[in-house]
Design a protein around this motif. Sequence first.
Motif, PDB file in Angstrom:
ATOM      1  N   LYS A   1      23.730  11.105  13.961  1.00  0.00           N
ATOM      2  CA  LYS A   1      22.775  11.843  14.804  1.00  0.00           C
ATOM      3  C   LYS A   1      21.431  11.139  14.811  1.00  0.00           C
ATOM      4  O   LYS A   1      20.782  11.024  15.867  1.00  0.00           O
ATOM      5  CB  LYS A   1      22.628  13.262  14.256  1.00  0.00           C
ATOM      6  CG  LYS A   1      21.609  14.105  15.028  1.00  0.00           C
ATOM      7  CD  LYS A   1      21.356  15.426  14.323  1.00  0.00           C
ATOM      8  CE  LYS A   1      20.193  16.155  14.984  1.00  0.00           C
ATOM      9  NZ  LYS A   1      19.782  17.335  14.218  1.00  0.00           N
TER      10      LYS A   1
ATOM     11  N   VAL B   1      26.304  13.666  20.624  1.00  0.00           N
ATOM     12  CA  VAL B   1      26.764  14.763  19.773  1.00  0.00           C
ATOM     13  C   VAL B   1      28.257  15.013  19.951  1.00  0.00           C
ATOM     14  O   VAL B   1      28.967  15.309  18.985  1.00  0.00           O
ATOM     15  CB  VAL B   1      25.966  16.050  20.074  1.00  0.00           C
ATOM     16  CG1 VAL B   1      26.553  17.244  19.316  1.00  0.00           C
ATOM     17  CG2 VAL B   1      24.515  15.868  19.701  1.00  0.00           C
TER      18      VAL B   1
ATOM     19  N   GLU C   1      29.367  21.156  17.684  1.00  0.00           N
ATOM     20  CA  GLU C   1      28.103  20.578  18.132  1.00  0.00           C
ATOM     21  C   GLU C   1      26.908  21.358  17.565  1.00  0.00           C
ATOM     22  O   GLU C   1      25.871  20.799  17.244  1.00  0.00           O
ATOM     23  CB  GLU C   1      28.054  20.555  19.671  1.00  0.00           C
ATOM     24  CG  GLU C   1      29.062  19.592  20.277  1.00  0.00           C
ATOM     25  CD  GLU C   1      28.913  19.440  21.772  1.00  0.00           C
ATOM     26  OE1 GLU C   1      27.939  19.998  22.328  1.00  0.00           O
ATOM     27  OE2 GLU C   1      29.753  18.743  22.386  1.00  0.00           O
TER      28      GLU C   1
ATOM     29  N   ILE D   1      26.260  20.181  14.066  1.00  0.00           N
ATOM     30  CA  ILE D   1      25.647  18.850  14.057  1.00  0.00           C
ATOM     31  C   ILE D   1      24.177  18.946  14.416  1.00  0.00           C
ATOM     32  O   ILE D   1      23.331  18.284  13.773  1.00  0.00           O
ATOM     33  CB  ILE D   1      26.384  17.926  15.036  1.00  0.00           C
ATOM     34  CG1 ILE D   1      27.844  17.706  14.558  1.00  0.00           C
ATOM     35  CG2 ILE D   1      25.663  16.573  15.177  1.00  0.00           C
ATOM     36  CD1 ILE D   1      28.728  17.064  15.582  1.00  0.00           C
TER      37      ILE D   1
END
Length: 315
Positions: free
Chosen positions: A292, A298, A309, A312
């Motif tokens: 990231k 993503v 997602e 993340i």
Amino acid sequence: MDCSQHYKMLKDMEKDPKNLAKYQKMYKYAYLLSDGVFKIVFTEEKSHSLLISLLNAMLDLHGGDAIGEISLEMQEFPGIFNKKNCIVDIIGTTNAGEKVLVEIQQQKDKFFKDRVEYYVSRVIENQVHKSEKFELPHIYFLGLLDFELFPEEEHEYIHHVDEMCHGKKFFPKIQKVFVEIEKFFKLEKLGFTKDDESDAAQWLRAIRVVIKEEPAPEKIMQNETFRRLLESVKLINFAEELFNCEVKKMTDVMAERENAFAEGKEVGRAEGASAERTKANQEKRQMAKSLKEQNVDVSIIAKSTGFSEEEILSL
């Protein structure tokens, strides 16, 4: 007969109790430090003279302090409420009203010291009753050990353990004495105890004759007490029933240990698997965070790590 020979005999008797006869031809003496043999030798004699002699020697009691008579009591203090039972090998009251506890310990036990404190505390608990003042009798604890409890004290085989404050005994009414029998044997073999003429050393030399199946030195045979000890502990004197009881106890203990070991392995496997999962999850989170920070899309990170997602984006 020593501890390992004793257990080998019990295992053979588990297969066939008649195997006792084979060992009675192989060995002159029974294993003195087994619970059953020790109790028979030291408690069944009417005058308890062997026990009194052993106690005076190991507790270093002489003259007016020596035990003259002893009356034996029930070995068990039943548990109350949710407390464990307390079963001491020998417990008695001397002619002076003192309490004496004797405990035989054949193998090293992580919680042996804890058990000693518990046993002594239960005896204390039973001394003072309602409407009586808090005055305790003198209490002796004697631990006869077939292993080393104090390895750091290489040349000491008897240990007097007291609660100390500023170099003085805080409560001298409670005395704990531990005798490392096997250590004495080692010191004797190396010559460190050749000048030790104490009563305790003489007793341990007599015990060595029994456990090591050695010829008795003349000095031992000249002592009437030791002659009676050697006669009373001859293997031929003990009935099959005594060792059958020990076989059952040994089998129960082994079953407990095997069950505990099996349960421990299962718990260990489960904990190990859980730890591996946690470690793998942490590594994936670290990888996702690194990707990231490198501005990787993503959706690509989600496919690579299995995280959503949203997870993340929260990293």
